[in-house]
Design an enzyme around this catalytic site. Structure first.
Site, PDB file in Angstrom:
ATOM      1  N   GLU A  83      61.779  82.689  36.936  1.00  0.00           N
ATOM      2  CA  GLU A  83      61.213  81.337  37.003  1.00  0.00           C
ATOM      3  C   GLU A  83      59.781  81.398  36.532  1.00  0.00           C
ATOM      4  OE1 GLU A  83      62.573  78.500  40.141  1.00  0.00           O
ATOM      5  OE2 GLU A  83      63.273  80.327  41.085  1.00  0.00           O
ATOM      6  N   HIS A 109      56.902  69.416  41.424  1.00  0.00           N
ATOM      7  CA  HIS A 109      57.857  70.157  40.591  1.00  0.00           C
ATOM      8  C   HIS A 109      57.963  69.420  39.257  1.00  0.00           C
ATOM      9  CE1 HIS A 109      61.436  72.160  39.164  1.00  0.00           C
ATOM     10  NE2 HIS A 109      61.338  73.011  40.174  1.00  0.00           N
ATOM     11  N   ARG A 127      53.687  75.925  37.632  1.00  0.00           N
ATOM     12  CA  ARG A 127      54.181  74.561  37.849  1.00  0.00           C
ATOM     13  C   ARG A 127      53.145  73.470  37.729  1.00  0.00           C
ATOM     14  NH1 ARG A 127      58.154  75.286  42.885  1.00  0.00           N
ATOM     15  NH2 ARG A 127      59.675  76.383  41.619  1.00  0.00           N
ATOM     16  N   HIS A 170      56.945  68.206  45.607  1.00  0.00           N
ATOM     17  CA  HIS A 170      57.944  69.245  45.870  1.00  0.00           C
ATOM     18  C   HIS A 170      57.598  70.110  47.068  1.00  0.00           C
ATOM     19  CE1 HIS A 170      61.102  72.046  44.867  1.00  0.00           C
ATOM     20  NE2 HIS A 170      60.265  73.048  44.698  1.00  0.00           N
ATOM     21  N   ARG A 194      51.828  77.208  44.584  1.00  0.00           N
ATOM     22  CA  ARG A 194      52.821  78.213  44.972  1.00  0.00           C
ATOM     23  C   ARG A 194      53.605  78.743  43.770  1.00  0.00           C
ATOM     24  NH1 ARG A 194      58.242  77.925  46.064  1.00  0.00           N
ATOM     25  NH2 ARG A 194      58.253  75.652  45.996  1.00  0.00           N
TER      26      ARG A 194
END
Ligand code: SIN
Length: 527
Positions: A116, A244, A291, A352, A387
């Protein structure tokens, strides 16, 4: 009614379930409560991507560097080191060996690893795109059959009980504050029950439902955060709300995540003119940039091209990889007449994950005696300003287990004499004035304010406006709460507005634009 246990766990996501099972395995009796009718309903259930495990050519140092970099280097380094060094092994021992969670396997029989955004290597264990479902089901099965755990559904904690706030013995007011349990609304019977426990673990998850667009289920209203704050616990890093980059944009779909691992497997983002754009924002990492960067880039493209969404292009990925590896996305999109093998997927960013929360140490302990917080409701500082993907489930395991071990190694006991001084919940004389239109419209107002003024792009002016509006609303909601019968909806509204005010105050008090707290006119930096 009064219930007694060694540990009260509030919340049935991964962190709460790990804490409950480990406490019970260590010989403690546990009440595990959730406001939801179905104990499986939580943010964890909707996780698609997976959980960080040991990758190939990986090392604790590499994990450490990736988490720090995504977090813009303001993370609590001790928390990052702990998770990087011990997390993957704890995850393996607990989830794989103890709980027997089934993660997808590769052709050699090992765990298949995906990638990811902002991860240097493939290191994410997954159960195709239903990782949260596999985890949640596995943990719940173990918890439900554990002789030391009692799971209570449709039970919503209303406020924590402390010696200082609730004891009828005035001397307690002058002593160190300690948590003794919680007043809990039995939603179905409209009764308030006292749950007493010398250790209370808040694991109520995040705050996505305070935003108009979110990947979270509607239960993510910041309940534990608001409750801990009312009790006097400290909240930190509240300004860092992670958006997100990709949730499905479709009239008939709400809050449906399109996992980042689809980009990890090669999907790319296109703007309304079908042009790839991430190379203009991050030349090196492109669509797999952190992100916060990808969400901002999408927001920018939408604004500049006057579009309501951008698109994910997965058409070049081998067909079998799409329907077998991402069955949930494949099926959900198919039902909406989007064939992800041949069509573009319309996506928008959405709230998110809460990188801030109730301040805890590395055992999940807060400054209030007996009060613990774990998972998304807590903040150890692990995530810093943003994060890293798939670290949240790992965080839930690590700190859920550590909180349980810390409690079990201590000597906290119910103090019968003190508990006798705690009155049952006193229902003030209240009017029956439940008005769902008022509640819904106040909730919508909060969501609109948070999305527009405390969202992906912020300014001092917008934040000040948000705080003024939210403070006014909080005042009205509190009045309303005091006048009406307690219901889940009113409690959620009260918690939501309290948490929204705290997020906005956090954002206003930090003028440095960093990570998920983006104030364009303050410039931007990842250092
Ligand atoms: C995703 O699957 O993209 C979400 C994973 C995460 O939030 O860590």
């Amino acid at each position: 009614m009064r219930n007694y246990s060694d540990v009260l766990v509030i919340g049935t996501g991964i962190a709460g379930l790990c804490a409950a099972i480990e406490s019970a395995d260590l010989g403690l009796n546990v009440f595990l409560i959730t406001k939801n009718n179905d104990a499986g309903e939580s943010n964890t259930l909707y996780a698609q991507g997976g959980i960080v495990g040991p990758g190939e050519d990986d090392s604790p140092d590499l994990i450490y560097q990736d988490i720090l970099k995504a977090g813009c280097y303001i993370n609590n380094r001790d928390a990052v080191r702990l998770v990087a060094e011990q997390g993957p092994a704890m995850m393996n021992q607990f989830l794989v060996d103890r709980i027997k969670v089934h993660f997808s396997k590769d052709e050699k029989g090992g765990h298949e690893l995906t990638r990811e955004a902002a991860h240097s290597v493939r290191r994410i264990l997954h159960s195709r795109d239903k990782s949260g479902f596999a985890l949640s089901r596995g943990l719940l099965e173990v918890a439900a059959s554990h002789e030391r755990i009692e799971i209570c559904t449709s039970m919503m904690a209303l406020d924590l009980i402390t010696n200082c706030h609730h004891s009828s013995d005035h001397q307690e007011k002058y002593k160190k504050k300690k948590v003794l349990g919680a007043y809990v609304l039995d939603i179905k019977n409209r009764d308030v029950i006292s749950f007493f426990a010398p250790s209370v673990i808040i694991a109520t998850g995040g705050v996505g439902a305070l935003y108009e667009h979110t990947s979270n289920p509607s239960c993510a209203t910041g309940d534990g955060i608001a409750m801990a704050y009312r009790t006097g616990a400290e909240l930190i890093n509240s300004e860092y709300i992670q958006f997100h980059p990709t949730t499905l944009f479709h009239r008939d779909s709400e809050n449906f995540l399109i996992t980042e691992s689809l980009r990890g497997e090669g999907a790319i983002l296109l703007n309304r003119f079908r042009e790839p754009f991430m190379n203009r924002y991050n030349k090196e990492l492109k669509d797999l940039a952190p992100r916060d960067e990808v969400s901002r880039a999408i927001y920018n493209e939408m604004e500049e091209t006057g579009s309501d969404c951008v698109y994910l292009d997965a058409r070049h990925i081998e067909n079998h990889k799409l329907d077998e590896r991402f069955p949930q996305i494949f099926e959900t999109c198919r039902k909406l007449q989007i064939d992800i093998r041949t069509d573009l997927i319309p996506v928008v960013p959405a709230a998110h994950y809460f990188c801030g929360g109730i301040k805890t140490d590395l055992d999940g302990s807060t400054e209030i005696e007996g009060l613990y917080a774990v998972g998304e409701a807590a903040c150890t500082g692990l995530h810093g300003a943003n994060r890293l993907a798939s670290v949240s489930l790992l965080e839930g395991v690590v700190f859920g287990l550590r909180a349980a071990r810390h409690i079990s190694s201590g000597d906290r006991r119910n103090d019968a004499v003190l508990l006798d001084t705690i009155p049952d919940w006193v229902y003030p004389r209240r009017e029956e004035c439940f008005d769902s239109i008022l509640i819904d419209s106040d909730m919508k107002t909060i969501r609109t304010i948070m999305w527009n003024y405390v969202g992906i792009r912020r300014s001092k002016k917008r934040l000040e406006r948000a705080l003024a509006d939210l403070n006014y609303l909080r005042h009205r909601v509190e009045k309303f709460y005091k006048q009406s019968y307690v219901t889940r909806e009113i409690l959620e509204l009260r918690n939501a507005v309290e948490t929204a005010v705290n997020i906005t105050k956090g954002a206003l008090s930090n003028s440095k634009s960093l990570g998920c707290h983006y104030i364009p006119d303050k410039g931007e930096s990842r250092e």
